[in-house]
Scaffold this motif. Sequence first.
Motif, PDB file in Angstrom:
ATOM      1  N   ILE A  18       0.864  -1.180   0.000  1.00 30.59           N
ATOM      2  CA  ILE A  18       0.000   0.000   0.000  1.00 30.59           C
ATOM      3  C   ILE A  18       0.902   1.231   0.000  1.00 30.59           C
ATOM      4  N   LEU A  19       0.641   2.130  -0.921  1.00 28.63           N
ATOM      5  CA  LEU A  19       1.372   3.393  -1.005  1.00 28.63           C
ATOM      6  C   LEU A  19       0.374   4.518  -0.793  1.00 28.63           C
ATOM      7  N   VAL A  20       0.652   5.399   0.165  1.00 31.82           N
ATOM      8  CA  VAL A  20      -0.173   6.592   0.356  1.00 31.82           C
ATOM      9  C   VAL A  20       0.686   7.801   0.044  1.00 31.82           C
TER      10      VAL A  20
ATOM     11  N   THR B 243      -4.336   6.848  -2.186  1.00 32.38           N
ATOM     12  CA  THR B 243      -3.943   5.539  -1.697  1.00 32.38           C
ATOM     13  C   THR B 243      -3.890   4.617  -2.896  1.00 32.38           C
ATOM     14  N   GLN B 244      -2.802   3.888  -3.002  1.00 30.76           N
ATOM     15  CA  GLN B 244      -2.631   2.946  -4.100  1.00 30.76           C
ATOM     16  C   GLN B 244      -2.320   1.572  -3.529  1.00 30.76           C
TER      17      GLN B 244
ATOM     18  N   SER C  22      -5.810  -1.080  -7.083  1.00 32.71           N
ATOM     19  CA  SER C  22      -6.795  -0.157  -6.532  1.00 32.71           C
ATOM     20  C   SER C  22      -6.147   1.190  -6.272  1.00 32.71           C
ATOM     21  N   VAL C  23      -6.924   2.245  -6.516  1.00 27.91           N
ATOM     22  CA  VAL C  23      -6.519   3.603  -6.143  1.00 27.91           C
ATOM     23  C   VAL C  23      -7.718   4.310  -5.516  1.00 27.91           C
ATOM     24  N   SER C  24      -7.423   5.188  -4.599  1.00 24.16           N
ATOM     25  CA  SER C  24      -8.430   6.068  -4.015  1.00 24.16           C
ATOM     26  C   SER C  24      -7.848   7.461  -4.045  1.00 24.16           C
ATOM     27  N   ALA C  25      -8.681   8.434  -4.344  1.00 23.90           N
ATOM     28  CA  ALA C  25      -8.211   9.819  -4.503  1.00 23.90           C
ATOM     29  C   ALA C  25      -8.965  10.742  -3.560  1.00 23.90           C
ATOM     30  N   SER C  26      -8.272  11.787  -3.133  1.00 24.96           N
ATOM     31  CA  SER C  26      -8.923  12.842  -2.369  1.00 24.96           C
ATOM     32  C   SER C  26      -8.355  14.170  -2.814  1.00 24.96           C
TER      33      SER C  26
END
Length: 157
Positions: A109-111, A133-134, A147-151
Amino acid sequence: MLNKQLIIAIFTLSLSHVAQANIDQEDIKKEVLDSFKSLVEASKKLDANAYFEHFDSDKFVGLNSDGTNWNDLNELTPVVDAGFNSIQKVTSLEFPNVKISVIDDKTVILVNEFTQTVLLKNDTTHTVSGGGTQVWSKHSGQWKLVSVSASIKPLKR
């Protein structure tokens, strides 16, 4: 005496496993960081083909900054393509805080936190900051995003 030698041998073996685990984790972190840097370079060059080479097209899911899901890569692709096509030039793309957490030898996990400034094709400049978050997986033999999450940080007023 034999018990003491046995304890020393077990302790020495356990230390070598800890040292090996730390070396492996550092190697994994370097590999993922290299993949992340390659992804960033593709972004800076606005090269969608190179960008999407970093994704596992069979396993990808993600979360957009507006709270909606990308249930597969086909849902993310038009978003990235539209974004890249609206940009004339990436003026800057900085990642002041990147942290990598190794889950196991195939999952990381990479943030990150980022600030990006772009010159749009309509000649306006736009700066945005946020985080991501990747989840990187090596189940396919290469480190790929699953997976990726963006803010996005709210603009200061």
